[in-house]
Design an enzyme around this catalytic site. Structure first.
Site, mmCIF file in Angstrom:
data_model
loop_
_atom_site.group_PDB
_atom_site.id
_atom_site.type_symbol
_atom_site.label_atom_id
_atom_site.label_comp_id
_atom_site.label_asym_id
_atom_site.label_seq_id
_atom_site.Cartn_x
_atom_site.Cartn_y
_atom_site.Cartn_z
ATOM 1 C CG ASP A 44 35.608 -19.189 5.266
ATOM 2 O OD1 ASP A 44 34.767 -20.083 5.129
ATOM 3 O OD2 ASP A 44 36.438 -18.898 4.380
ATOM 4 N NE ARG B 119 38.733 -16.765 6.713
ATOM 5 C CZ ARG B 119 39.548 -17.802 6.818
ATOM 6 N NH1 ARG B 119 40.606 -17.746 7.616
ATOM 7 N NH2 ARG B 119 39.309 -18.912 6.132
ATOM 8 N NE ARG C 80 37.090 -24.817 10.490
ATOM 9 C CZ ARG C 80 37.336 -24.998 9.195
ATOM 10 N NH1 ARG C 80 38.368 -25.757 8.805
ATOM 11 N NH2 ARG C 80 36.544 -24.434 8.285
ATOM 12 C CE LYS D 229 33.040 -23.665 6.834
ATOM 13 N NZ LYS D 229 33.793 -22.432 6.598
ATOM 14 C CG HIS D 230 34.456 -28.560 4.525
ATOM 15 N ND1 HIS D 230 34.598 -28.462 5.905
ATOM 16 C CD2 HIS D 230 35.018 -27.436 4.002
ATOM 17 C CE1 HIS D 230 35.246 -27.341 6.201
ATOM 18 N NE2 HIS D 230 35.509 -26.696 5.075
ATOM 19 C CG HIS E 256 44.296 -25.373 3.838
ATOM 20 N ND1 HIS E 256 43.483 -25.907 4.805
ATOM 21 C CD2 HIS E 256 43.730 -24.201 3.460
ATOM 22 C CE1 HIS E 256 42.461 -25.091 5.004
ATOM 23 N NE2 HIS E 256 42.592 -24.053 4.206
ATOM 24 C CG ASP F 295 37.321 -26.001 0.657
ATOM 25 O OD1 ASP F 295 37.454 -24.754 0.726
ATOM 26 O OD2 ASP F 295 37.605 -26.753 1.603
#
Length: 338
Positions: A66, A74, A142, A172-173, A185, A255
């Site tokens: 990602d 990352r 994002r 995504k998503h 999450h 996901d």
């Protein structure tokens, strides 16, 4: 390819342990995903991606990350630049559409310059979610914008920039996370909008980019379509919306199966993902006990899922001949003017 298991897995740290290598050799995941815990230096990451592929005897196996820009990146400075967020690119587009499109393409091309030499060939970008009032900030900046047309055109530019650099994108998503009021999450969101509203807004960018090779599902319940199951595990959402209305026939991955929006133990979650119609499940955190459970419920790729996985492998192309230094200078100029 026919023997690959329909799963993408991560490893625990910056080096592949002998136990992990043996586990991957035995379980034969289709691909791998990297996170910040796996990143120390550029040379180290290149060695890690090589080790991952060696463990399964597939030198072309997909290795994902990602690397969006903004808060989801990352690789961070000083290894690579800090890139703008999707919202920053959208703001530039709103002020100057030509500059915004160009900057979005260049940023993806720069991601490819960063990642391709390290053996990373898939970037989980672009985010095609269209935020709505009341939506959780887990998407937030994002997203490229708050209208489906802006998200669609900038998402397309991002895809093309990655592909020009030898990487494949993951949209995504799907079919849309922008209305979710909670962070998947931690908990399962329920979206109560009518399907007609979703079709006219949330689904639009995914329809526009339905020809891309890969997509990642949303752990979101759309109560007007399937009140009992999130899209990731909903046969109705996958068949009627993702495959039907949106028209996506690429590889559909879940996901992260370890996110708390999903319920049950890990084998139960994986079973539900495949029963719902996803082609591949994704497990990200490198926890061996969780991976054992996920793999126990994961089949080998076959049928349409194998066909789609083969189509992904056929879609990889060599990078173009772009001048990296010139593109970095141009990108800095575009963003400085925004």
């Amino acid at each position: 390819m026919s023997e690959s298991r329909a799963v993408i897995l991560g490893c625990a740290g910056p080096e592949l342990s002998p136990a992990e290598a043996a586990f991957f050799a035995d379980t034969r995941p289709w691909g791998f995903i990297l996170f910040g815990r796996n990143i120390v230096s550029l040379n180290q990451v290149a060695e890690l991606t090589n080790s991952l592929r060696e463990s399964i005897g597939r030198p072309d196996a997909p290795v994902l990350i990602d690397q969006e820009g903004g808060r989801v990146q990352r690789f961070k400075p000083p290894l690579v630049p800090q890139y703008p967020s999707g919202a920053d690119l959208g703001a530039l587009y709103n002020a100057n559409p030509e500059a915004g499109l160009r900057a979005t393409w260049i940023m993806s091309r720069l991601h490819a310059f960063d990642l391709y030499p390290l053996g990373i060939n898939v970037d989980c970008l672009p985010v095609l979610d269209v935020p709505s009032p009341g939506g959780h900030e887990v998407i937030g900046s994002r997203a490229y914008g708050i209208t489906p047309d802006v998200v669609s055109v900038l998402g397309a530019a991002a895809c093309e920039g990655l592909k020009a650099g030898g990487l494949l994108p993951v949209i995504k998503h799907i079919p849309g996370h922008g209305r979710a009021g909670t962070d998947t999450h931690h908990e399962l969101p329920h979206v109560d909008a009518r399907r007609s509203e979703l079709s006219g807004r949330d689904f639009v960018p995914f329809k526009a980019l339905a020809g891309e090779a890969m997509a990642m599902s949303a752990h979101v319940v759309f109560t007007d379509i399937d009140p009992a199951n999130p899209a990731t595990t909903s046969r109705r959402v996958v068949d009627e919306v993702i495959r039907g209305e949106i028209g996506f026939d690429g590889l559909l991955m879940s996901d992260d199966v370890s996110m708390n929006a999903l319920s049950g133990d890990f084998a139960t979650r994986a079973s539900a993902i495949f029963a719902g119609g996803c082609d591949v499940t994704l497990h990200c955190n490198g926890d061996r006990a969780e991976m054992d459970a996920v793999v126990s419920a994961t089949p080998a790729l076959s049928g349409d899922s194998l066909r789609r996985a083969n189509a992904v492998m056929a879609a990889f192309k060599a990078p173009d001949k772009s001048d990296e230094a010139a593109l970095r200078d141009e990108f800095e100029g575009l963003m400085a003017a925004s």
